[in-house]
Scaffold this motif. Structure first.
Motif, short mmCIF file in Angstrom:
data_model
loop_
_atom_site.label_atom_id
_atom_site.label_comp_id
_atom_site.label_asym_id
_atom_site.label_seq_id
_atom_site.Cartn_x
_atom_site.Cartn_y
_atom_site.Cartn_z
N VAL A 147 -7.52 -11.58 -9.35
CA VAL A 147 -7.89 -10.35 -8.64
C VAL A 147 -8.09 -9.21 -9.65
O VAL A 147 -9.02 -8.42 -9.52
N GLY A 148 -7.24 -9.14 -10.67
CA GLY A 148 -7.39 -8.11 -11.70
C GLY A 148 -8.72 -8.23 -12.43
O GLY A 148 -9.39 -7.22 -12.69
N ARG A 149 -9.12 -9.47 -12.75
CA ARG A 149 -10.41 -9.66 -13.42
C ARG A 149 -11.56 -9.28 -12.50
O ARG A 149 -12.52 -8.64 -12.94
N LEU A 150 -11.47 -9.65 -11.24
CA LEU A 150 -12.50 -9.28 -10.27
C LEU A 150 -12.60 -7.76 -10.15
O LEU A 150 -13.69 -7.19 -10.23
N LYS A 151 -11.46 -7.11 -10.00
CA LYS A 151 -11.45 -5.65 -9.84
C LYS A 151 -12.01 -4.95 -11.07
O LYS A 151 -12.73 -3.96 -10.94
N SER A 152 -11.74 -5.47 -12.25
CA SER A 152 -12.24 -4.83 -13.47
C SER A 152 -13.77 -4.88 -13.55
O SER A 152 -14.38 -4.11 -14.28
N ASN A 153 -14.37 -5.79 -12.80
CA ASN A 153 -15.82 -5.88 -12.77
C ASN A 153 -16.44 -5.10 -11.61
O ASN A 153 -17.66 -4.98 -11.52
N ILE A 154 -15.61 -4.59 -10.73
CA ILE A 154 -16.10 -3.84 -9.56
C ILE A 154 -16.05 -2.34 -9.80
O ILE A 154 -16.95 -1.61 -9.41
N ASP A 155 -14.99 -1.87 -10.44
CA ASP A 155 -14.87 -0.42 -10.68
C ASP A 155 -14.19 -0.17 -12.02
O ASP A 155 -13.82 -1.10 -12.72
N SER A 156 -14.01 1.08 -12.32
CA SER A 156 -13.42 1.42 -13.62
C SER A 156 -12.01 1.97 -13.47
O SER A 156 -11.49 2.60 -14.38
N SER A 163 0.82 -1.20 0.00
CA SER A 163 0.00 0.00 0.00
C SER A 163 0.86 1.25 0.00
O SER A 163 1.79 1.36 0.80
N ARG A 206 -6.16 5.03 -1.39
CA ARG A 206 -6.57 3.68 -1.81
C ARG A 206 -5.84 3.23 -3.06
O ARG A 206 -6.44 2.86 -4.06
#
Length: 189
Positions: free
Chosen positions: A61-70, A36, A47
Protein backbone atom coordinates in the motif's frame (compact mmCIF):
# COMPACT_ATOMS: atom_id res chain seq x y z
CA UNK A 1 -5.94 -10.74 2.44
CA UNK A 2 -8.37 -9.14 4.90
CA UNK A 3 -8.74 -5.37 5.17
CA UNK A 4 -10.42 -4.33 8.43
CA UNK A 5 -11.86 -0.82 8.67
CA UNK A 6 -11.25 0.25 12.28
CA UNK A 7 -11.99 3.96 11.85
CA UNK A 8 -14.21 4.00 14.95
CA UNK A 9 -11.75 2.14 17.18
CA UNK A 10 -11.72 4.90 19.80
CA UNK A 11 -15.41 5.87 19.67
CA UNK A 12 -17.14 3.46 22.05
CA UNK A 13 -19.56 3.47 24.97
CA UNK A 14 -20.37 1.76 28.23
CA UNK A 15 -17.96 -1.10 28.95
CA UNK A 16 -17.57 -2.04 25.30
CA UNK A 17 -14.28 -1.76 23.43
CA UNK A 18 -14.12 -2.67 19.70
CA UNK A 19 -11.79 -5.56 19.02
CA UNK A 20 -8.93 -5.26 16.58
CA UNK A 21 -8.80 -8.00 13.99
CA UNK A 22 -5.09 -8.18 14.78
CA UNK A 23 -5.98 -9.62 18.21
CA UNK A 24 -7.11 -12.83 16.51
CA UNK A 25 -4.37 -15.48 16.36
CA UNK A 26 -2.88 -15.63 12.87
CA UNK A 27 -4.54 -12.42 11.67
CA UNK A 28 -1.22 -10.59 11.41
CA UNK A 29 -0.28 -13.03 8.65
CA UNK A 30 -3.24 -12.13 6.42
CA UNK A 31 -4.77 -8.84 7.58
CA UNK A 32 -4.26 -5.10 7.69
CA UNK A 33 -6.31 -2.63 9.68
CA UNK A 34 -7.21 0.95 8.77
CA UNK A 35 -7.38 3.63 11.45
CA UNK A 36 -8.53 7.20 10.92
CA UNK A 37 -7.89 10.36 12.88
CA UNK A 38 -11.10 11.67 11.30
CA UNK A 39 -13.28 9.76 13.77
CA UNK A 40 -10.91 9.47 16.70
CA UNK A 41 -9.97 13.16 16.86
CA UNK A 42 -12.87 14.85 15.03
CA UNK A 43 -10.63 15.60 12.06
CA UNK A 44 -13.17 14.83 9.31
CA UNK A 45 -11.87 15.93 5.92
CA UNK A 46 -8.22 15.91 6.97
CA UNK A 47 -7.78 12.50 5.33
CA UNK A 48 -5.12 11.23 7.66
CA UNK A 49 -4.85 7.86 9.30
CA UNK A 50 -2.73 4.77 9.40
CA UNK A 51 -2.56 1.22 8.15
CA UNK A 52 -1.15 -1.51 10.40
CA UNK A 53 -0.79 -5.25 10.16
CA UNK A 54 0.91 -7.61 7.74
CA UNK A 55 4.21 -5.90 6.80
CA UNK A 56 4.14 -7.02 3.16
CA UNK A 57 0.61 -5.68 2.66
CA UNK A 58 1.45 -2.41 4.41
CA UNK A 59 4.54 -2.05 2.21
CA UNK A 60 2.49 -2.72 -0.95
CA UNK A 61 0.00 0.00 0.00
CA UNK A 62 2.90 2.36 0.77
CA UNK A 63 4.39 1.76 -2.68
CA UNK A 64 1.01 2.29 -4.33
CA UNK A 65 0.40 5.50 -2.39
CA UNK A 66 3.84 6.87 -3.27
CA UNK A 67 2.83 6.63 -6.92
CA UNK A 68 -0.54 8.31 -6.40
CA UNK A 69 0.42 11.45 -4.48
CA UNK A 70 3.34 13.20 -2.88
CA UNK A 71 2.23 12.97 0.73
CA UNK A 72 0.00 14.68 3.24
CA UNK A 73 -0.16 18.48 3.42
CA UNK A 74 2.32 19.49 6.14
CA UNK A 75 -0.13 21.55 8.31
CA UNK A 76 -2.38 18.48 8.46
CA UNK A 77 0.61 16.43 9.63
CA UNK A 78 1.24 18.97 12.41
CA UNK A 79 -2.43 18.91 13.41
CA UNK A 80 -2.29 15.11 13.57
CA UNK A 81 0.81 15.23 15.78
CA UNK A 82 -1.01 17.55 18.20
CA UNK A 83 -4.09 15.31 18.18
CA UNK A 84 -2.00 12.25 18.98
CA UNK A 85 -0.49 14.14 21.94
CA UNK A 86 -3.92 14.59 23.57
CA UNK A 87 -4.28 12.71 26.86
CA UNK A 88 -6.53 9.63 27.13
CA UNK A 89 -8.88 11.74 29.27
CA UNK A 90 -9.73 13.80 26.16
CA UNK A 91 -11.02 10.67 24.40
CA UNK A 92 -12.93 9.58 27.52
CA UNK A 93 -14.63 12.99 27.81
CA UNK A 94 -15.47 13.02 24.10
CA UNK A 95 -16.92 9.50 24.32
CA UNK A 96 -19.02 10.49 27.35
CA UNK A 97 -20.42 13.41 25.33
CA UNK A 98 -21.26 11.12 22.40
CA UNK A 99 -22.79 8.58 24.79
CA UNK A 100 -25.14 11.24 26.23
CA UNK A 101 -26.19 12.17 22.70
CA UNK A 102 -26.69 8.51 21.79
CA UNK A 103 -28.86 8.04 24.87
CA UNK A 104 -30.98 11.11 24.05
CA UNK A 105 -31.64 9.75 20.56
CA UNK A 106 -32.24 6.21 21.79
CA UNK A 107 -34.85 7.31 24.34
CA UNK A 108 -36.49 9.85 22.06
CA UNK A 109 -36.71 7.60 19.02
CA UNK A 110 -38.11 4.70 21.01
CA UNK A 111 -40.70 7.04 22.58
CA UNK A 112 -41.76 7.96 19.02
CA UNK A 113 -42.16 4.31 18.06
CA UNK A 114 -38.98 4.22 15.97
CA UNK A 115 -37.27 1.24 17.54
CA UNK A 116 -33.56 1.92 17.98
CA UNK A 117 -30.81 -0.09 19.62
CA UNK A 118 -28.14 1.41 21.83
CA UNK A 119 -25.11 1.27 19.60
CA UNK A 120 -21.95 0.31 21.47
CA UNK A 121 -19.57 2.17 19.18
CA UNK A 122 -19.52 4.68 16.34
CA UNK A 123 -21.12 8.01 15.56
CA UNK A 124 -24.60 6.93 14.48
CA UNK A 125 -27.89 5.60 15.77
CA UNK A 126 -29.93 3.42 13.42
CA UNK A 127 -33.69 3.42 13.90
CA UNK A 128 -36.54 1.46 12.34
CA UNK A 129 -38.94 3.55 10.30
CA UNK A 130 -42.70 3.25 10.79
CA UNK A 131 -44.32 0.44 8.80
CA UNK A 132 -45.76 1.17 5.38
CA UNK A 133 -42.99 3.29 3.89
CA UNK A 134 -39.56 2.99 2.37
CA UNK A 135 -36.54 4.51 4.07
CA UNK A 136 -36.21 7.17 1.38
CA UNK A 137 -39.91 8.04 1.29
CA UNK A 138 -40.04 8.28 5.08
CA UNK A 139 -36.95 10.50 5.24
CA UNK A 140 -38.35 12.75 2.48
CA UNK A 141 -41.77 12.95 4.18
CA UNK A 142 -40.25 13.71 7.59
CA UNK A 143 -38.12 16.47 6.10
CA UNK A 144 -41.12 17.99 4.31
CA UNK A 145 -43.20 17.88 7.50
CA UNK A 146 -40.63 18.93 10.12
CA UNK A 147 -37.42 20.14 8.48
CA UNK A 148 -35.58 17.25 10.20
CA UNK A 149 -33.23 15.48 7.80
CA UNK A 150 -32.45 11.82 8.49
CA UNK A 151 -30.34 9.65 6.21
CA UNK A 152 -32.24 6.78 4.58
CA UNK A 153 -30.67 3.44 5.44
CA UNK A 154 -30.67 2.53 1.77
CA UNK A 155 -27.94 5.13 1.19
CA UNK A 156 -25.66 2.42 2.63
CA UNK A 157 -27.04 -0.51 0.63
CA UNK A 158 -30.20 -2.54 0.26
CA UNK A 159 -29.79 -4.00 3.78
CA UNK A 160 -30.56 -0.53 5.11
CA UNK A 161 -34.16 -0.62 3.92
CA UNK A 162 -36.53 -0.04 6.81
CA UNK A 163 -34.03 2.12 8.73
CA UNK A 164 -32.71 5.66 8.99
CA UNK A 165 -29.29 6.67 10.28
CA UNK A 166 -28.85 9.63 12.61
CA UNK A 167 -25.54 11.24 13.56
CA UNK A 168 -24.63 11.84 17.21
CA UNK A 169 -22.20 14.58 16.22
CA UNK A 170 -24.87 17.27 16.58
CA UNK A 171 -25.17 19.21 19.88
CA UNK A 172 -27.64 17.84 22.45
CA UNK A 173 -30.00 20.80 22.09
CA UNK A 174 -30.22 20.30 18.36
CA UNK A 175 -31.00 16.60 18.82
CA UNK A 176 -33.73 17.46 21.35
CA UNK A 177 -35.19 20.02 18.92
CA UNK A 178 -35.25 17.44 16.12
CA UNK A 179 -37.00 14.89 18.37
CA UNK A 180 -39.55 17.50 19.44
CA UNK A 181 -40.29 18.39 15.81
CA UNK A 182 -40.60 14.72 14.95
CA UNK A 183 -43.08 14.23 17.80
CA UNK A 184 -45.49 16.63 16.08
CA UNK A 185 -45.99 14.20 13.19
CA UNK A 186 -45.18 10.79 14.67
CA UNK A 187 -47.88 9.54 16.98
CA UNK A 188 -47.43 6.44 19.10
CA UNK A 189 -50.75 4.59 19.56
Amino acid sequence: MIIHDMAYAEVYFDDFRPMSILQIPGARDVAVELHSLSKTYNMAGFRIGMLVGNPELVDAVGRLKSNIDSGIFRPIQYAAIEALRLPPSWLAERNALYQRRRDILFSGLNALGMRAEKTRAGLYVWAHIPAGSTSKNFADWLFDQTGVLLTPGTNFGSGGEGYVRISITEPEERLRTALQRMSTVLRVE
